[in-house]
Design a protein around this motif. Structure first.
Motif, PDB file in Angstrom:
ATOM      1  N   MET A   9       3.728  -4.674  -7.777  1.00 19.44           N
ATOM      2  CA  MET A   9       2.688  -4.527  -8.202  1.00 19.44           C
ATOM      3  C   MET A   9       1.330  -4.976  -8.245  1.00 19.44           C
ATOM      4  SD  MET A   9       3.104  -0.113  -8.768  1.00 19.44           S
ATOM      5  CE  MET A   9       1.471   0.268  -9.134  1.00 19.44           C
ATOM      6  N   LEU A  10       1.398  -5.371  -9.191  1.00 23.42           N
ATOM      7  CA  LEU A  10       0.064  -6.489  -9.782  1.00 23.42           C
ATOM      8  C   LEU A  10      -0.542  -7.441  -8.889  1.00 23.42           C
ATOM      9  CD1 LEU A  10      -1.501  -6.816 -12.413  1.00 23.42           C
ATOM     10  CD2 LEU A  10       0.139  -8.699 -13.281  1.00 23.42           C
ATOM     11  N   PRO A  11       0.440  -8.283  -8.019  1.00 22.19           N
ATOM     12  CA  PRO A  11       0.886  -9.142  -7.915  1.00 22.19           C
ATOM     13  C   PRO A  11      -0.200  -8.457  -6.028  1.00 22.19           C
ATOM     14  CG  PRO A  11       2.654  -9.858  -7.604  1.00 22.19           C
ATOM     15  CD  PRO A  11       2.005  -8.434  -8.435  1.00 22.19           C
ATOM     16  N   LEU A  12       0.248  -7.447  -6.442  1.00 24.35           N
ATOM     17  CA  LEU A  12       0.086  -6.834  -4.631  1.00 24.35           C
ATOM     18  C   LEU A  12      -1.227  -6.362  -4.834  1.00 24.35           C
ATOM     19  CD1 LEU A  12       1.374  -5.937  -1.516  1.00 24.35           C
ATOM     20  CD2 LEU A  12       1.475  -3.978  -2.801  1.00 24.35           C
ATOM     21  N   SER A  13      -1.315  -6.228  -5.634  1.00 19.52           N
ATOM     22  CA  SER A  13      -3.027  -5.309  -5.733  1.00 19.52           C
ATOM     23  C   SER A  13      -3.919  -6.304  -5.993  1.00 19.52           C
ATOM     24  CB  SER A  13      -3.018  -4.586  -7.039  1.00 19.52           C
ATOM     25  OG  SER A  13      -3.934  -4.030  -8.025  1.00 19.52           O
ATOM     26  N   LEU A  14      -3.905  -7.306  -6.765  1.00 21.28           N
ATOM     27  CA  LEU A  14      -4.531  -9.083  -6.784  1.00 21.28           C
ATOM     28  C   LEU A  14      -4.596  -9.333  -5.728  1.00 21.28           C
ATOM     29  CD1 LEU A  14      -3.113 -10.700  -9.528  1.00 21.28           C
ATOM     30  CD2 LEU A  14      -5.448  -9.047  -9.732  1.00 21.28           C
ATOM     31  N   ALA A  15      -3.314  -8.428  -4.130  1.00 19.78           N
ATOM     32  CA  ALA A  15      -3.990  -9.866  -2.907  1.00 19.78           C
ATOM     33  C   ALA A  15      -5.346  -8.535  -2.924  1.00 19.78           C
ATOM     34  CB  ALA A  15      -2.750  -9.718  -2.387  1.00 19.78           C
ATOM     35  N   ALA A  16      -4.983  -7.730  -2.680  1.00 22.37           N
ATOM     36  CA  ALA A  16      -5.737  -6.697  -1.536  1.00 22.37           C
ATOM     37  C   ALA A  16      -7.243  -6.852  -2.141  1.00 22.37           C
ATOM     38  CB  ALA A  16      -4.828  -5.325  -1.839  1.00 22.37           C
ATOM     39  N   ASN A  17      -6.932  -6.499  -3.061  1.00 15.96           N
ATOM     40  CA  ASN A  17      -8.501  -6.821  -3.320  1.00 15.96           C
ATOM     41  C   ASN A  17      -9.216  -8.040  -3.114  1.00 15.96           C
ATOM     42  OD1 ASN A  17      -9.375  -4.386  -5.399  1.00 15.96           O
ATOM     43  ND2 ASN A  17      -7.745  -5.216  -6.685  1.00 15.96           N
ATOM     44  N   LYS A  18      -8.439  -9.090  -3.092  1.00 19.84           N
ATOM     45  CA  LYS A  18      -8.853 -10.198  -2.713  1.00 19.84           C
ATOM     46  C   LYS A  18      -9.330 -10.603  -1.001  1.00 19.84           C
ATOM     47  CE  LYS A  18      -8.673 -15.252  -3.428  1.00 19.84           C
ATOM     48  NZ  LYS A  18      -8.001 -16.725  -4.333  1.00 19.84           N
ATOM     49  N   TYR A  19      -7.821  -9.522  -0.407  1.00 26.55           N
ATOM     50  CA  TYR A  19      -8.607 -10.715   1.153  1.00 26.55           C
ATOM     51  C   TYR A  19      -8.259  -9.222   1.678  1.00 26.55           C
ATOM     52  CZ  TYR A  19      -6.245 -14.732  -1.146  1.00 26.55           C
ATOM     53  OH  TYR A  19      -5.793 -15.801  -1.331  1.00 26.55           O
ATOM     54  N   LEU A  20      -8.579  -8.129   0.986  1.00 30.58           N
ATOM     55  CA  LEU A  20      -8.557  -7.237   2.078  1.00 30.58           C
ATOM     56  C   LEU A  20     -10.320  -7.011   2.581  1.00 30.58           C
ATOM     57  CD1 LEU A  20      -5.991  -3.957   1.850  1.00 30.58           C
ATOM     58  CD2 LEU A  20      -6.519  -5.289   3.025  1.00 30.58           C
ATOM     59  N   ASN A  21     -10.916  -6.579   3.692  1.00 32.47           N
ATOM     60  CA  ASN A  21     -12.342  -6.643   3.484  1.00 32.47           C
ATOM     61  C   ASN A  21     -12.784  -5.112   4.335  1.00 32.47           C
ATOM     62  OD1 ASN A  21     -14.989  -7.012   5.352  1.00 32.47           O
ATOM     63  ND2 ASN A  21     -14.466  -8.180   6.437  1.00 32.47           N
ATOM     64  N   ALA A  22     -13.396  -4.396   3.176  1.00 33.86           N
ATOM     65  CA  ALA A  22     -13.507  -2.805   3.575  1.00 33.86           C
ATOM     66  C   ALA A  22     -14.219  -2.979   5.154  1.00 33.86           C
ATOM     67  CB  ALA A  22     -14.031  -2.388   2.821  1.00 33.86           C
ATOM     68  N   GLU A  23     -14.800  -3.903   5.638  1.00 32.97           N
ATOM     69  CA  GLU A  23     -16.264  -3.994   6.405  1.00 32.97           C
ATOM     70  C   GLU A  23     -14.965  -4.263   8.032  1.00 32.97           C
ATOM     71  OE1 GLU A  23     -18.984  -2.872   6.430  1.00 32.97           O
ATOM     72  OE2 GLU A  23     -18.522  -2.752   3.640  1.00 32.97           O
ATOM     73  N   ASP A  24     -14.032  -4.723   8.071  1.00 29.32           N
ATOM     74  CA  ASP A  24     -13.260  -4.551   9.330  1.00 29.32           C
ATOM     75  C   ASP A  24     -12.660  -3.775   9.896  1.00 29.32           C
ATOM     76  OD1 ASP A  24     -11.338  -5.962  11.288  1.00 29.32           O
ATOM     77  OD2 ASP A  24     -10.816  -8.375   9.786  1.00 29.32           O
ATOM     78  N   GLN A  25     -12.972  -2.837  10.536  1.00 30.10           N
ATOM     79  CA  GLN A  25     -13.149  -2.372  11.470  1.00 30.10           C
ATOM     80  C   GLN A  25     -11.259  -2.217  11.816  1.00 30.10           C
ATOM     81  OE1 GLN A  25     -14.161   1.089  11.021  1.00 30.10           O
ATOM     82  NE2 GLN A  25     -16.127   0.087  10.068  1.00 30.10           N
ATOM     83  N   ASN A  26     -10.908  -3.485  12.623  1.00 33.38           N
ATOM     84  CA  ASN A  26      -9.411  -3.228  13.119  1.00 33.38           C
ATOM     85  C   ASN A  26      -8.607  -3.362  11.914  1.00 33.38           C
ATOM     86  OD1 ASN A  26     -10.146  -3.709  15.943  1.00 33.38           O
ATOM     87  ND2 ASN A  26     -10.660  -5.825  15.472  1.00 33.38           N
ATOM     88  N   LEU A  27      -8.720  -3.584  11.247  1.00 35.99           N
ATOM     89  CA  LEU A  27      -7.599  -3.809   9.264  1.00 35.99           C
ATOM     90  C   LEU A  27      -7.676  -2.524   9.500  1.00 35.99           C
ATOM     91  CD1 LEU A  27      -6.349  -5.566   7.959  1.00 35.99           C
ATOM     92  CD2 LEU A  27      -8.192  -5.502   5.974  1.00 35.99           C
ATOM     93  N   ILE A  28      -9.016  -1.780   8.850  1.00 31.83           N
ATOM     94  CA  ILE A  28      -8.559  -0.743   8.381  1.00 31.83           C
ATOM     95  C   ILE A  28      -8.367  -0.207   9.455  1.00 31.83           C
ATOM     96  CG2 ILE A  28     -10.358   1.184   8.163  1.00 31.83           C
ATOM     97  CD1 ILE A  28     -12.682  -0.004   6.830  1.00 31.83           C
ATOM     98  N   PHE A  29      -7.987   0.243  10.500  1.00 31.36           N
ATOM     99  CA  PHE A  29      -7.718   1.179  11.840  1.00 31.36           C
ATOM    100  C   PHE A  29      -5.867   0.590  11.630  1.00 31.36           C
ATOM    101  CE2 PHE A  29      -5.663   1.161  15.431  1.00 31.36           C
ATOM    102  CZ  PHE A  29      -5.219   3.271  15.997  1.00 31.36           C
ATOM    103  N   MET A  30      -5.717  -0.689  11.243  1.00 29.83           N
ATOM    104  CA  MET A  30      -3.965  -1.035  11.024  1.00 29.83           C
ATOM    105  C   MET A  30      -3.522  -0.904   9.216  1.00 29.83           C
ATOM    106  SD  MET A  30      -3.768  -4.963  13.306  1.00 29.83           S
ATOM    107  CE  MET A  30      -5.175  -5.710  12.163  1.00 29.83           C
ATOM    108  N   LEU A  31      -4.625  -0.548   8.719  1.00 29.50           N
ATOM    109  CA  LEU A  31      -3.805  -0.807   7.667  1.00 29.50           C
ATOM    110  C   LEU A  31      -3.041   1.382   7.189  1.00 29.50           C
ATOM    111  CD1 LEU A  31      -3.260  -1.488   5.293  1.00 29.50           C
ATOM    112  CD2 LEU A  31      -5.122  -1.145   4.417  1.00 29.50           C
TER     113      LEU A  31
END
Length: 275
Positions: A9-31
């Motif tokens: 959970m810890l490395p996953l949370s750090l990676a998500a906060n760093k690399y997930l772009n809340a403005e990327d609609q395609n990423l949001i849809f796939m997630l």
């Protein structure tokens, strides 16, 4: 040793906060699709486990008392073994209900934070961690790994003990982890060889000879009853039950003496022909 989810959970949370772009609609849809698909699979598995759990809660032995380890407590002595008394069927139900509550709570919180605050981290974490969370439940882990209702009690799903299995070092506690006194385990009924012998004879041709044959040894195969002077091979000769021939062969192999006479002067051969 229990698996520590924090290592994922810890490395996953750090990676998500760093690399997930809340403005990327395609990423949001796939997630969202990945999260929805994972939760659908989890709900199907939960439904299966819950159905199995309900059947187990009504299975043979559901009303028996068991002693289960309580949930881990902070600062508890790891070398101290404590147990709480439960009824097997009720404990199965409460464990199944806890599984549903945990899954439902996780879905509501994660979905709510995403809809309300637009958080993506929770979705990403749950896509990976949902199976680990489900497997924390003892019933889910057992049934999803191929366990059966028939073998569940023997397999000790909850690391439980029966009253007879408790040792003097095991401490029984209540729901608040306060020590409680328990009644000692009832003494097991022991029957003498003569009791088993006479009970078999009393049952007549419908007798189950298995207990007698299990108790038979070369030391007691010529045992003589106190009142009438009967021996096992005499009784088997006159019993008329199924499997008596093979039973008498076993007795003979153990050293049974068919020439011994009872109080009336009859031996095993007399019993075959006259009694």
């Amino acid at each position: 040793m229990a698996f520590n989810k924090a290592f994922i959970m810890l490395p996953l949370s750090l990676a998500a906060n760093k690399y997930l772009n809340a403005e990327d609609q395609n990423l949001i849809f796939m997630l969202r699709c990945a999260y929805g698909a994972m939760q659908c699979v989890i709900l199907i598995l939960v439904a299966y486990v819950y159905t199995q759990a309900l059947a187990l809660s009504k299975h043979k032995g559901h009303d028996s008392a068991i002693f289960v380890p309580p949930p881990p407590q902070p600062f508890a002595d790891p070398n101290k073994k404590t147990y709480q008394e439960k009824t097997y069927g009720k404990h199965v139900k409460s464990t199944a209900n806890a599984m549903i509550s945990s899954i439902a709570f996780g879905i509501i919180i994660t979905t709510g934070l995403h809809v309300w605050k637009g958080m993506l981290t929770g979705l990403a974490i749950q896509v990976v961690m949902a199976p680990f969370n489900l497997f924390e439940n003892a019933l889910a882990k057992y049934f999803l790994m191929g366990g059966s209702i028939e073998n569940a009690q023997a397999d000790k799903i909850f690391d439980e003990k029966t009253r007879e299995e408790l040792t003097p070092s095991d401490e029984i506690v209540d729901e608040m982890n306060n020590p409680v006194e328990t009644a000692p385990a009832p003494a097991k009924e022991t029957r003498s060889f003569e009791d088993i012998l006479l009970d078999t004879w009393q049952a007549g041709e419908k007798a189950d000879i298995a207990p007698l044959m299990a108790a038979l040894t070369d030391k007691n195969v010529n045992h003589v009853t106190k009142e009438d002077g009967w021996t096992p091979i005499m009784m088997m000769s006159g019993l008329g039950s199924k499997k008596t021939v093979s039973a008498m062969k076993m007795m003979k192999a153990l050293g049974a003496d068919p020439s011994v006479v009872d109080g009336e002067g009859w031996n095993a051969l007399h019993w075959v022909s006259g009694k």
